[in-house]
Design a protein around this motif. Structure first.
Motif, short mmCIF file in Angstrom:
data_model
loop_
_atom_site.label_atom_id
_atom_site.label_comp_id
_atom_site.label_asym_id
_atom_site.label_seq_id
_atom_site.Cartn_x
_atom_site.Cartn_y
_atom_site.Cartn_z
N ILE A 145 -41.16 11.81 -126.62
CA ILE A 145 -41.70 10.92 -125.36
C ILE A 145 -40.95 12.98 -124.40
O ILE A 145 -41.86 12.76 -123.46
CB ILE A 145 -40.93 9.58 -125.27
N MET A 146 -40.02 12.30 -124.75
CA MET A 146 -39.22 13.43 -124.21
C MET A 146 -39.53 15.49 -124.28
O MET A 146 -39.46 15.34 -123.04
CB MET A 146 -37.86 13.02 -123.78
N LEU A 179 -43.93 6.19 -130.18
CA LEU A 179 -42.69 5.28 -128.76
C LEU A 179 -41.55 5.76 -129.51
O LEU A 179 -40.46 5.43 -128.96
CB LEU A 179 -43.51 4.14 -128.74
N ASN A 180 -41.38 6.71 -130.05
CA ASN A 180 -39.81 7.84 -130.01
C ASN A 180 -39.84 8.54 -129.44
O ASN A 180 -40.25 9.55 -128.06
CB ASN A 180 -40.40 8.72 -131.34
N PRO A 181 -38.55 7.60 -128.79
CA PRO A 181 -37.99 8.99 -127.43
C PRO A 181 -37.79 10.08 -127.54
O PRO A 181 -37.61 10.75 -126.15
CB PRO A 181 -36.44 7.44 -127.62
N VAL A 182 -37.57 10.74 -129.02
CA VAL A 182 -37.42 12.23 -129.05
C VAL A 182 -38.37 13.48 -128.33
O VAL A 182 -38.80 13.51 -127.89
CB VAL A 182 -36.73 12.36 -129.84
N LEU A 226 -29.66 7.10 -130.32
CA LEU A 226 -30.73 6.12 -130.20
C LEU A 226 -31.64 5.19 -130.94
O LEU A 226 -32.30 4.60 -131.37
CB LEU A 226 -31.26 6.70 -128.15
N THR A 227 -32.26 7.22 -131.15
CA THR A 227 -33.35 6.28 -132.74
C THR A 227 -32.94 5.83 -133.58
O THR A 227 -33.15 4.85 -134.43
CB THR A 227 -33.90 8.06 -133.29
N ALA A 285 -29.97 11.24 -127.76
CA ALA A 285 -31.70 11.14 -128.53
C ALA A 285 -31.65 10.10 -130.04
O ALA A 285 -32.13 9.33 -130.27
CB ALA A 285 -32.81 12.05 -128.40
N LYS A 295 -45.16 4.27 -133.77
CA LYS A 295 -43.41 3.84 -134.33
C LYS A 295 -43.52 6.01 -133.52
O LYS A 295 -42.88 5.86 -132.72
CB LYS A 295 -42.92 3.79 -134.60
N SER A 314 -32.39 1.72 -133.16
CA SER A 314 -33.60 1.22 -132.72
C SER A 314 -34.12 0.87 -134.07
O SER A 314 -35.24 0.03 -134.13
CB SER A 314 -34.30 2.14 -132.31
#
Length: 121
Positions: free
Chosen positions: A19-20, A14-17, A68-69, A65, A11, A72
């Motif tokens: 990853i980016m 795969l967190n968008p923060v 969105l976190t 970000a 998890k 989710s």
């Protein structure tokens, strides 16, 4: 326990923060010639309207970000231990930064700002 640790690691990975951030570090570390002027080696700047538009679009990225976190999350559960940890972070970190700033500067407004900044979760 091992499955719980691997689930948490997945998890976090795969967190968008995360990853980016990693993608940005990879792009920054690569010596890509498309971001530099071939004659002088200086970074290429966008023209004024495009540069202004890009900064306008990119400025709310951190807030989006985090939003969105938060969206989710599977369910909203309030628990005692995480709540206490957040409250301790808000209170303890604020006072620690205030006293640390007091030892570094005699300016009262900077000490007050450090207290406010330390309260931000």
């Amino acid at each position: 326990v091992l499955q719980l640790i691997s689930n948490i690691a997945l998890k976090v990975a795969l967190n968008p923060v995360i990853i980016m951030t990693l993608l940005g570090l990879v792009v920054k570390a690569l010596p890509l010639p498309i971001f530099e002027d071939a004659d002088h080696g200086a970074p290429i700047e966008f023209v004024q309207p495009i540069s202004d538009w890009l900064s306008l679009v990119a400025s709310p990225f951190a807030m989006c970000a985090l939003f969105l976190t938060g969206t989710s999350l599977k369910s909203l559960r309030l628990a005692l231990v995480p709540g206490l940890l957040v409250m301790m972070k808000v209170v303890v970190c604020a006072f620690v930064t205030y006293f640390f700033a007091g030892s570094l500067t005699p300016v009262k407004s900077l000490q007050n700002f450090s207290f406010l900044y330390g309260m931000i979760p």
